[in-house]
Design a protein around this motif. Structure first.
Motif, mmCIF file in Angstrom:
data_model
loop_
_atom_site.group_PDB
_atom_site.id
_atom_site.type_symbol
_atom_site.label_atom_id
_atom_site.label_comp_id
_atom_site.label_asym_id
_atom_site.label_seq_id
_atom_site.Cartn_x
_atom_site.Cartn_y
_atom_site.Cartn_z
ATOM 1 N N ALA A 143 69.509 25.651 32.899
ATOM 2 C CA ALA A 143 68.766 24.393 32.715
ATOM 3 C C ALA A 143 69.175 23.424 31.552
ATOM 4 C CB ALA A 143 67.322 25.012 32.212
ATOM 5 N N TYR A 144 69.874 23.990 30.536
ATOM 6 C CA TYR A 144 70.642 23.116 29.613
ATOM 7 C C TYR A 144 71.804 22.904 29.664
ATOM 8 C CZ TYR A 144 66.135 23.891 27.068
ATOM 9 O OH TYR A 144 64.809 23.762 26.786
ATOM 10 N N ASN A 145 72.379 23.054 30.965
ATOM 11 C CA ASN A 145 73.951 22.700 31.357
ATOM 12 C C ASN A 145 74.931 23.640 30.383
ATOM 13 O OD1 ASN A 145 75.953 21.346 32.765
ATOM 14 N ND2 ASN A 145 75.882 19.849 31.261
ATOM 15 N N TYR A 146 74.663 24.734 30.314
ATOM 16 C CA TYR A 146 75.551 25.676 29.577
ATOM 17 C C TYR A 146 75.719 25.233 28.291
ATOM 18 C CZ TYR A 146 76.210 28.226 33.811
ATOM 19 O OH TYR A 146 75.846 28.947 35.012
ATOM 20 N N ASP A 147 74.800 25.080 27.633
ATOM 21 C CA ASP A 147 74.610 24.741 26.077
ATOM 22 C C ASP A 147 74.260 25.898 25.576
ATOM 23 O OD1 ASP A 147 74.639 24.117 23.373
ATOM 24 O OD2 ASP A 147 73.541 22.184 23.695
ATOM 25 N N LYS A 148 75.211 26.610 25.067
ATOM 26 C CA LYS A 148 74.573 28.169 24.479
ATOM 27 C C LYS A 148 73.790 28.213 23.398
ATOM 28 C CE LYS A 148 78.926 30.522 26.452
ATOM 29 N NZ LYS A 148 80.123 30.958 26.243
ATOM 30 N N SER A 149 73.965 27.093 22.455
ATOM 31 C CA SER A 149 73.041 27.008 21.302
ATOM 32 C C SER A 149 71.624 26.889 21.736
ATOM 33 C CB SER A 149 73.646 25.615 20.562
ATOM 34 O OG SER A 149 73.320 24.618 21.199
ATOM 35 N N MET A 150 71.301 26.382 23.068
ATOM 36 C CA MET A 150 69.926 26.328 23.385
ATOM 37 C C MET A 150 69.373 27.474 23.965
ATOM 38 S SD MET A 150 69.314 23.119 22.603
ATOM 39 C CE MET A 150 67.734 22.494 23.436
ATOM 40 N N CYS A 151 69.950 28.466 23.915
ATOM 41 C CA CYS A 151 69.671 29.613 24.673
ATOM 42 C C CYS A 151 69.656 31.009 23.767
ATOM 43 C CB CYS A 151 70.436 30.076 25.910
ATOM 44 S SG CYS A 151 70.268 28.681 27.214
ATOM 45 N N SER A 152 70.060 30.808 22.395
ATOM 46 C CA SER A 152 70.230 32.066 21.909
ATOM 47 C C SER A 152 69.000 32.974 21.596
ATOM 48 C CB SER A 152 70.685 31.464 20.303
ATOM 49 O OG SER A 152 69.312 30.705 19.881
ATOM 50 N N THR A 153 67.849 32.541 21.672
ATOM 51 C CA THR A 153 66.717 33.213 21.888
ATOM 52 C C THR A 153 66.715 34.230 23.056
ATOM 53 O OG1 THR A 153 65.207 31.536 20.825
ATOM 54 C CG2 THR A 153 64.267 33.600 21.844
ATOM 55 N N TYR A 154 67.038 33.737 24.289
ATOM 56 C CA TYR A 154 67.204 34.497 25.410
ATOM 57 C C TYR A 154 68.271 35.466 25.213
ATOM 58 C CZ TYR A 154 63.994 31.328 27.521
ATOM 59 O OH TYR A 154 63.069 30.311 27.885
ATOM 60 N N PHE A 155 69.596 34.966 24.820
ATOM 61 C CA PHE A 155 70.555 36.040 24.480
ATOM 62 C C PHE A 155 70.381 37.233 23.530
ATOM 63 C CE2 PHE A 155 73.421 32.003 25.067
ATOM 64 C CZ PHE A 155 73.478 32.515 26.321
ATOM 65 N N GLN A 156 69.383 36.953 22.381
ATOM 66 C CA GLN A 156 69.144 37.741 21.616
ATOM 67 C C GLN A 156 68.027 38.826 22.096
ATOM 68 O OE1 GLN A 156 70.435 38.115 18.570
ATOM 69 N NE2 GLN A 156 69.417 40.194 18.492
ATOM 70 N N ARG A 157 67.144 38.409 23.254
ATOM 71 C CA ARG A 157 66.484 39.014 23.842
ATOM 72 C C ARG A 157 67.243 40.241 24.679
ATOM 73 N NH1 ARG A 157 62.291 35.701 26.290
ATOM 74 N NH2 ARG A 157 61.663 35.254 24.269
ATOM 75 N N TYR A 158 68.246 39.830 25.267
ATOM 76 C CA TYR A 158 68.926 40.455 26.147
ATOM 77 C C TYR A 158 69.768 41.476 25.404
ATOM 78 C CZ TYR A 158 72.634 41.968 29.414
ATOM 79 O OH TYR A 158 73.410 42.666 30.152
ATOM 80 N N LYS A 159 70.286 41.151 24.255
ATOM 81 C CA LYS A 159 70.804 42.022 23.370
ATOM 82 C C LYS A 159 69.992 43.243 22.955
ATOM 83 C CE LYS A 159 73.992 40.899 20.403
ATOM 84 N NZ LYS A 159 74.407 40.165 19.285
ATOM 85 N N ASN A 160 68.734 42.736 22.682
ATOM 86 C CA ASN A 160 67.905 43.787 22.062
ATOM 87 C C ASN A 160 67.263 44.623 23.113
ATOM 88 O OD1 ASN A 160 67.763 42.546 19.655
ATOM 89 N ND2 ASN A 160 66.010 41.443 19.665
ATOM 90 N N CYS A 161 67.175 44.365 24.362
ATOM 91 C CA CYS A 161 66.795 44.850 25.291
ATOM 92 C C CYS A 161 68.176 46.128 25.709
ATOM 93 C CB CYS A 161 66.628 44.011 26.792
ATOM 94 S SG CYS A 161 66.311 44.983 28.396
ATOM 95 N N ARG A 162 69.340 45.535 25.591
ATOM 96 C CA ARG A 162 70.359 46.361 26.030
ATOM 97 C C ARG A 162 70.514 47.425 25.028
ATOM 98 N NH1 ARG A 162 72.105 47.214 30.714
ATOM 99 N NH2 ARG A 162 74.007 47.698 29.859
ATOM 100 N N LYS A 163 70.212 47.335 23.790
ATOM 101 C CA LYS A 163 70.322 48.232 22.661
ATOM 102 C C LYS A 163 69.174 49.164 22.567
ATOM 103 C CE LYS A 163 70.502 48.177 17.477
ATOM 104 N NZ LYS A 163 70.456 47.237 16.327
ATOM 105 N N TYR A 164 68.098 48.657 22.898
ATOM 106 C CA TYR A 164 66.861 49.618 22.930
ATOM 107 C C TYR A 164 67.037 50.711 24.224
ATOM 108 C CZ TYR A 164 62.265 51.360 23.774
ATOM 109 O OH TYR A 164 60.979 52.186 24.084
ATOM 110 N N TRP A 165 67.493 50.310 25.468
ATOM 111 C CA TRP A 165 67.496 50.905 26.427
ATOM 112 C C TRP A 165 68.800 52.021 26.395
ATOM 113 C CZ3 TRP A 165 63.534 52.741 28.658
ATOM 114 C CH2 TRP A 165 62.593 51.910 28.817
ATOM 115 N N HIS A 166 69.926 51.458 25.529
ATOM 116 C CA HIS A 166 71.086 52.279 25.406
ATOM 117 C C HIS A 166 70.583 53.521 24.362
ATOM 118 C CE1 HIS A 166 74.988 53.641 24.617
ATOM 119 N NE2 HIS A 166 74.739 53.594 23.485
#
Length: 85
Positions: A29-52
């Motif tokens: 959606a944001y043309n691969y501008d990673k700065s716009m998606c940091s919330t989504y990245f953090q949610r993914y990292k938290n998910c992986r950490k929790y289930w790990h």
């Protein structure tokens, strides 16, 4: 689809498919501008950490399989009142 791709999309193996898909959609959606998606990245990292951590604890306790199945995870999340991450 090769075997690794099937593993990544398998609900019983990968507990964070939804978070991964959301991150990818944001990037698109944001043309691969990673700065716009940091919330989504953090949610993914938290998910992986929790289930790990769950997987490591189950392995220590001798519970098989190490990763809870999709049905077990849904039951666990429901008892917690939603996703803790």
């Amino acid at each position: 689809m090769d075997q690794n791709a099937r593993k990544v999309r398998n609900q019983d193996i990968n507990p964070c498919i939804e978070e991964s898909d959301d991150s990818q959609k944001c990037l698109n959606a944001y043309n691969y501008d990673k700065s716009m998606c940091s919330t989504y990245f953090q949610r993914y990292k938290n998910c992986r950490k929790y289930w790990h951590n769950i997987m490591v604890q189950r392995r220590r306790d001798g519970v098989k399989p190490d990763m809870p199945t999709a049905a077990e995870r849904l039951e666990m999340l429901t008892s917690l009142g939603g996703k803790p991450y």
